[in-house]
Design a protein around this motif. Structure first.
Motif, short mmCIF file in Angstrom:
data_model
loop_
_atom_site.label_atom_id
_atom_site.label_comp_id
_atom_site.label_asym_id
_atom_site.label_seq_id
_atom_site.Cartn_x
_atom_site.Cartn_y
_atom_site.Cartn_z
N GLN A 21 0.84 -1.27 0.19
CA GLN A 21 0.09 -0.11 0.03
C GLN A 21 0.85 1.29 0.19
OE1 GLN A 21 -3.28 0.06 -0.53
NE2 GLN A 21 -3.25 2.43 -0.37
N GLN A 22 2.01 1.24 0.78
CA GLN A 22 2.92 2.36 0.89
C GLN A 22 3.56 2.57 -0.61
OE1 GLN A 22 5.26 1.42 4.17
NE2 GLN A 22 4.61 2.74 5.51
N LEU A 23 3.92 1.52 -1.04
CA LEU A 23 4.57 1.60 -2.70
C LEU A 23 3.43 2.20 -3.57
CD1 LEU A 23 6.48 -1.78 -2.78
CD2 LEU A 23 7.53 0.56 -2.53
N LEU A 24 2.33 1.85 -3.59
CA LEU A 24 1.08 2.38 -4.26
C LEU A 24 0.77 3.79 -4.11
CD1 LEU A 24 -1.34 -0.75 -4.41
CD2 LEU A 24 0.14 0.04 -6.44
N ASP A 25 0.75 4.31 -2.87
CA ASP A 25 0.78 5.62 -2.57
C ASP A 25 1.70 6.49 -2.98
OD1 ASP A 25 -1.63 5.02 -1.10
OD2 ASP A 25 -0.85 4.96 0.84
N ALA A 28 1.67 6.61 -6.82
CA ALA A 28 0.53 7.76 -7.10
C ALA A 28 0.98 9.16 -7.00
CB ALA A 28 -0.72 7.38 -6.41
N ALA A 29 1.62 9.36 -5.97
CA ALA A 29 2.18 10.68 -5.59
C ALA A 29 3.18 11.07 -6.84
CB ALA A 29 2.77 10.93 -4.28
N ARG A 31 3.39 10.15 -9.75
CA ARG A 31 2.62 10.59 -11.15
C ARG A 31 1.98 11.75 -10.90
NH1 ARG A 31 0.82 5.19 -10.50
NH2 ARG A 31 -1.05 5.79 -9.75
N ALA A 32 1.34 12.11 -9.71
CA ALA A 32 0.50 13.42 -9.64
C ALA A 32 1.65 14.53 -9.69
CB ALA A 32 -0.21 13.63 -8.43
N LEU A 33 2.96 14.50 -9.05
CA LEU A 33 3.82 15.24 -9.26
C LEU A 33 4.43 15.65 -10.55
CD1 LEU A 33 5.74 14.59 -5.77
CD2 LEU A 33 4.29 16.71 -6.32
N ASN A 34 4.74 14.61 -11.39
CA ASN A 34 5.00 14.59 -12.59
C ASN A 34 4.15 15.25 -13.55
OD1 ASN A 34 7.73 13.72 -12.00
ND2 ASN A 34 6.88 11.53 -12.49
N TYR A 35 2.83 14.85 -13.27
CA TYR A 35 1.89 15.58 -14.16
C TYR A 35 1.60 17.14 -13.84
CZ TYR A 35 -2.69 16.53 -15.88
OH TYR A 35 -3.59 17.17 -16.73
N TYR A 36 1.54 17.38 -12.62
CA TYR A 36 1.34 18.93 -12.35
C TYR A 36 2.64 19.90 -12.32
CZ TYR A 36 -3.32 17.79 -10.94
OH TYR A 36 -4.59 17.54 -11.07
N PHE A 37 3.80 19.05 -12.13
CA PHE A 37 5.31 19.88 -12.25
C PHE A 37 6.13 19.13 -13.19
CE2 PHE A 37 3.43 20.55 -7.82
CZ PHE A 37 3.32 21.86 -7.80
N PRO A 38 5.56 19.51 -14.73
CA PRO A 38 6.57 18.66 -15.59
C PRO A 38 8.05 19.53 -15.60
CG PRO A 38 5.00 20.20 -16.69
CD PRO A 38 4.74 20.29 -15.07
#
Length: 116
Positions: A21-25, A28-29, A31-38
Motif C-alpha cells: 500500500q505504501q508503494l502504491l501511494d 500515485a504521488a 505520478r501526480a507530481l510529474n503531471y502537475y510539475f513537469p
C-alpha cells in the motif's frame, strides 16, 4: 535527579520494509507530481530541427554564410518597408536597420578571421 528514559522500540526487518500500500501511494504521488510539475524545459530531439549546421564547419564559412543571410533579410525588409507608410513602415525599416547593424558586426568579425 535521574530521568527515566525508556528503551527504544525494537524493529524487525519486516516492520521497516514498505508495504504494498505504501508503494502504491508513493507511485500515485510521483505520478501526480510529474503531471502537475513537469520538467521546465523538455529536451528537444535534434531530429526535429528544421536546419542542422554540421559540426565540422569552420568559422570563416559560418560567418560568411551568416553575412549573406543577414544581407538577404535586410533587402527583404527594405523592400517590404517601401510599400508601407506610417508606423508599420517605421517598424519594418527599423528591422532592416537592425539587420544591417548585425551584418556589419559579422563582417567586422569576418575581417579578423585568418584565412587558410
Amino acid at each position: 535527579m535521574k530521568k527515566i528514559v525508556p528503551d527504544p522500540p525494537s524493529f524487525t526487518l519486516q516492520d521497516t520494509a514498505p508495504s504494498d500500500q505504501q508503494l502504491l501511494d508513493r507511485a500515485a504521488a510521483d505520478r501526480a507530481l510529474n503531471y502537475y510539475f513537469p520538467d521546465p524545459k523538455p529536451d528537444r530531439p535534434v531530429v526535429t530541427a528544421l536546419y542542422s549546421i554540421p559540426d565540422g564547419v569552420n568559422l570563416e564559412a559560418a560567418l560568411a554564410q551568416a553575412s549573406e543571410l543577414l544581407r538577404c533579410a535586410g533587402a527583404t525588409a527594405s523592400e517590404a518597408g517601401n510599400g508601407l507608410d506610417g508606423a508599420a513602415r517605421d517598424r519594418v525599416l527599423s528591422i532592416a536597420y537592425l539587420l544591417e547593424l548585425a551584418k556589419a558586426y559579422v563582417d567586422k568579425s569576418l575581417d579578423g578571421v585568418t584565412t587558410h
